[in-house]
Motif scaffolding. Structure first.
Motif, PDB file in Angstrom:
ATOM      1  N   THR A   1       0.818  -1.218   0.000  1.00  0.00           N
ATOM      2  CA  THR A   1       0.000   0.000   0.000  1.00  0.00           C
ATOM      3  C   THR A   1       0.852   1.269   0.000  1.00  0.00           C
ATOM      4  O   THR A   1       0.326   2.374  -0.134  1.00  0.00           O
ATOM      5  CB  THR A   1      -0.929   0.028   1.225  1.00  0.00           C
ATOM      6  OG1 THR A   1      -0.139  -0.047   2.417  1.00  0.00           O
ATOM      7  CG2 THR A   1      -1.908  -1.138   1.186  1.00  0.00           C
TER       8      THR A   1
ATOM      9  N   GLY B   1      -3.526   5.075  -6.365  1.00  0.00           N
ATOM     10  CA  GLY B   1      -3.734   5.193  -4.916  1.00  0.00           C
ATOM     11  C   GLY B   1      -2.702   4.453  -4.094  1.00  0.00           C
ATOM     12  O   GLY B   1      -2.991   3.988  -2.986  1.00  0.00           O
TER      13      GLY B   1
ATOM     14  N   ASN C   1      -0.559   8.363  -8.029  1.00  0.00           N
ATOM     15  CA  ASN C   1      -1.787   9.093  -7.703  1.00  0.00           C
ATOM     16  C   ASN C   1      -3.006   8.414  -8.320  1.00  0.00           C
ATOM     17  O   ASN C   1      -4.075   8.348  -7.699  1.00  0.00           O
ATOM     18  CB  ASN C   1      -1.682  10.540  -8.196  1.00  0.00           C
ATOM     19  CG  ASN C   1      -0.779  11.384  -7.319  1.00  0.00           C
ATOM     20  OD1 ASN C   1      -0.550  11.060  -6.151  1.00  0.00           O
ATOM     21  ND2 ASN C   1      -0.242  12.469  -7.869  1.00  0.00           N
TER      22      ASN C   1
END
Length: 243
Positions: free
Chosen positions: A179, A213, A210
């Motif tokens: 992540t 994510g 971006n």
């Protein structure tokens, strides 16, 4: 450069390299003085002291200290023993110290290490990037708490360049379930300044991050025992956030 002719034993005790290292730490010593501690004794041209012989070795290996240190990281026993005053015993002491230094820098922190500073990430990636003769591009995979999930070298280039495509990088990111990521590559020359290609690739990666994510926390450049952080030395992250 001043060449030391005075013997170490003739120096005041407080000025001797070994005593200064013990009292004030290794960082306070010049490179020639660190080599002198390994050599133990001097000689060579003009019967140099141990420190003088250390200086002479550096002069023989490169035109300046940066060049000498670059050569020293991969110097061979034969190259060292071709320097007057350096026999098998002194050469093996120097080579053993170089290898030990590499292993310390290349030691990998255990996984689940929390990356809370660029130096932690650099240490985690140094075993694959720091001393390589070719450029390598790698990704450090992190979870939401910035703990290390793993690392992968994405590409290996020539002695002067490497190529990495955002597609290849984020394919691995998704595969590892990361992540957060930190990307890094090495400069075999030891020059830590980012090239225009490095800047361009970082912009591409920030744009892709971006969209997907998956934040990129930093882009590090490693080389010659040191590193630099593009997040700290450029405005790329501010530009990406304001776009």
């Amino acid at each position: 450069m001043t060449t030391y002719q005075v013997r170490v034993t003739d120096m005041p005790t407080s000025e001797r390299p070994r005593e200064r290292l013990l009292n004030y730490g290794a960082k306070t010593l010049a490179t020639a003085e660190l080599i002198a501690i390994l050599l133990g004794t001097g000689q060579g041209p003009g019967k140099l002291s141990a420190v003088g012989l250390g200086q002479y070795i550096l002069q023989c290996l490169g035109e300046n200290q940066r060049d000498a240190m670059s050569v020293m990281r991969d110097v061979s026993p034969r190259e060292l023993m071709e320097i007057p005053g350096v026999g098998p015993a002194k050469a093996t002491s120097i080579l053993a110290a170089i290898e030990l230094g590499k292993r310390v820098l290349q030691s990998r922190p255990p996984e689940q290490t929390v990356v809370d500073d660029p130096s932690v990430a650099a240490a985690a990636m140094s075993h694959e990037l720091m001393w390589q003769a070719q450029e390598r591009f790698a990704v450090l995979f992190l979870d939401i708490k910035h703990r290390i999930l793993g690392m992968k070298v994405i590409t290996i280039g020539t002695a002067t360049e490497t190529l990495a495509h955002p597609r290849d990088i984020f394919r691995e990111v998704l595969k590892h379930g990361a992540t957060r990521i930190i990307v890094a590559h090495n400069h075999p020359s030891g020059n830590l300044d980012p090239s225009q290609e490095d800047i361009h690739l970082t912009r591409q990666l920030l744009e892709a991050a971006n969209l997907l994510g998956v934040p990129i926390l930093d882009h590090l450049i490693l080389g010659n025992g040191d590193f630099s952080s593009l997040r700290q030395t450029t405005a790329l992250w501010q530009e990406a956030n304001s776009a």
